[in-house]
Design an enzyme around this catalytic site. Structure first.
Site: not given
Length: 334
Positions: A142, A147, A145
């Site tokens: 990931h 993060y 977004h």
């Protein structure tokens, strides 16, 4: 099915009965690949309370049982490895590339030193090891977004002056190290989720990801999952398939497989994206939360047949329940 936060794990970050029912239903409903919500690689990397964890070996048995459930009902199981960074959603100090808060009202995160960066990379490696032990079919890193890894990639959140900040190459350095670490433990299909644009002047654009994506491909990433936003609080003008152009751009220019997301609401819409070569797969999020059988609804709309549990056919029987799923014809009005 896209990774979607459920915040329903127990206090130790372990899966619960909710996850068995929730993800099992989407597998039974016909999804080809079911991603769990982000699994936190460190206890200080949770997006919110109740996030599933993958920072401890004690979390593996529950994940393994959940994977078996998803696979038993006909889908592949995906694990998204992530760290919330400065968007930590539970009490405690947060970490980030630079001591820049998410908003004016957000806590100021601790800027990672070199030792801290090494700890993060190692945590991703250990997360990949645990994903392998749990039996997942796909792992996704990931980097989207807003993060932690997205924060390193974005010049809006990364003001470092060392080898992890400044140029594209330096901002990508931790992602490079994470992918290499994950690949040392994970030999199966590897996805990376990106935020293809920051929607803010001075932030990343899809053209920046032509640079990052080239490096991802060289490192053995199989598919780039193209989302957007999250690094700054901005109002995004969303419309059907609004994020697909980024997937199309990277697929065309880099020759790498891509995944499309973002207000893809119908089977016809998804089929257009795939058949026109705009992306290789479509990931559905909120619509699959509303309809666990979204894949079957899409198949009916496209008048095609997909395997159906025999228990759900009009001829279901004890004998049929012991057999593999069989194709079904599109539903018609009676």
């Amino acid at each position: 099915m896209s990774p979607m936060c459920m915040h329903s794990a127990d206090d130790d970050g372990c899966v619960t009965d909710f996850h068995t029912v929730h993800y099992g239903a989407r597998a039974l409903g016909g999804a080809g690949l079911v991603f769990l919500e982000t699994t936190a690689i460190m206890s200080n990397g949770m997006i919110g309370p109740g996030d599933i964890g993958i920072w401890d070996d004690a979390q593996v048995p529950g994940l393994a049982e959940l994977v078996k459930t998803i696979q038993r009902f006909g889908a592949k199981a995906g694990c998204q490895l992530g760290h919330a960074g400065r968007q930590l959603g539970v009490p405690g100090p947060s970490i980030a590339p630079s001591a820049i808060p998410f908003t004016a009202d957000s806590p100021v995160p601790q800027a990672l030193d070199l030792a801290g960066i090494k700890q993060v990379v190692e945590a991703f490696r250990q997360g990949a090891r645990r994903a392998h032990e749990a039996g997942f079919d796909v792992v996704e890193v990931h980097t989207a977004h807003g993060y932690l890894l997205n924060e390193f990639l974005s010049p809006l959140a990364n003001h470092r002056t060392d080898e992890y900040g400044g140029s594209h190459e330096n901002r990508y350095r931790i992602v490079r190290e994470v992918i290499d670490a994950v690949r040392s433990e994970w030999k199966g299909p590897l996805f990376v989720r990106i935020s293809s644009t920051d929607y803010t002047e001075g932030g990343n654009t899809p053209e920046d990801f032509l640079i990052y994506g080239k490096w991802m491909k060289e490192q053995g990433v199989d598919l780039i999952d193209c989302s957007s936003g999250g690094i700054a609080m901005v109002k995004v003008k969303a419309f059907p398939a609004y994020q697909v152009p980024a997937a199309e751009l990277l697929r065309r220019e880099l020759g790498i497989m891509t995944g499309a997301v973002g207000l893809i609401e119908s089977g016809r819409q998804a089929e257009e994206i795939v058949q026109n070569g705009r992306a290789d797969i479509v990931l559905v999020g909120r619509d699959m939360l509303r309809d666990p059988f979204w894949a079957r609804t899409a198949a009916d709309e496209l008048r095609t047949a997909i395997p159906v549990p025999p228990q759900y056919t009009r001829y279901g029987s004890v004998w049929q329940r012991s057999q593999p799923p069989v194709p079904s014809a599109p539903m018609t009005e009676s």
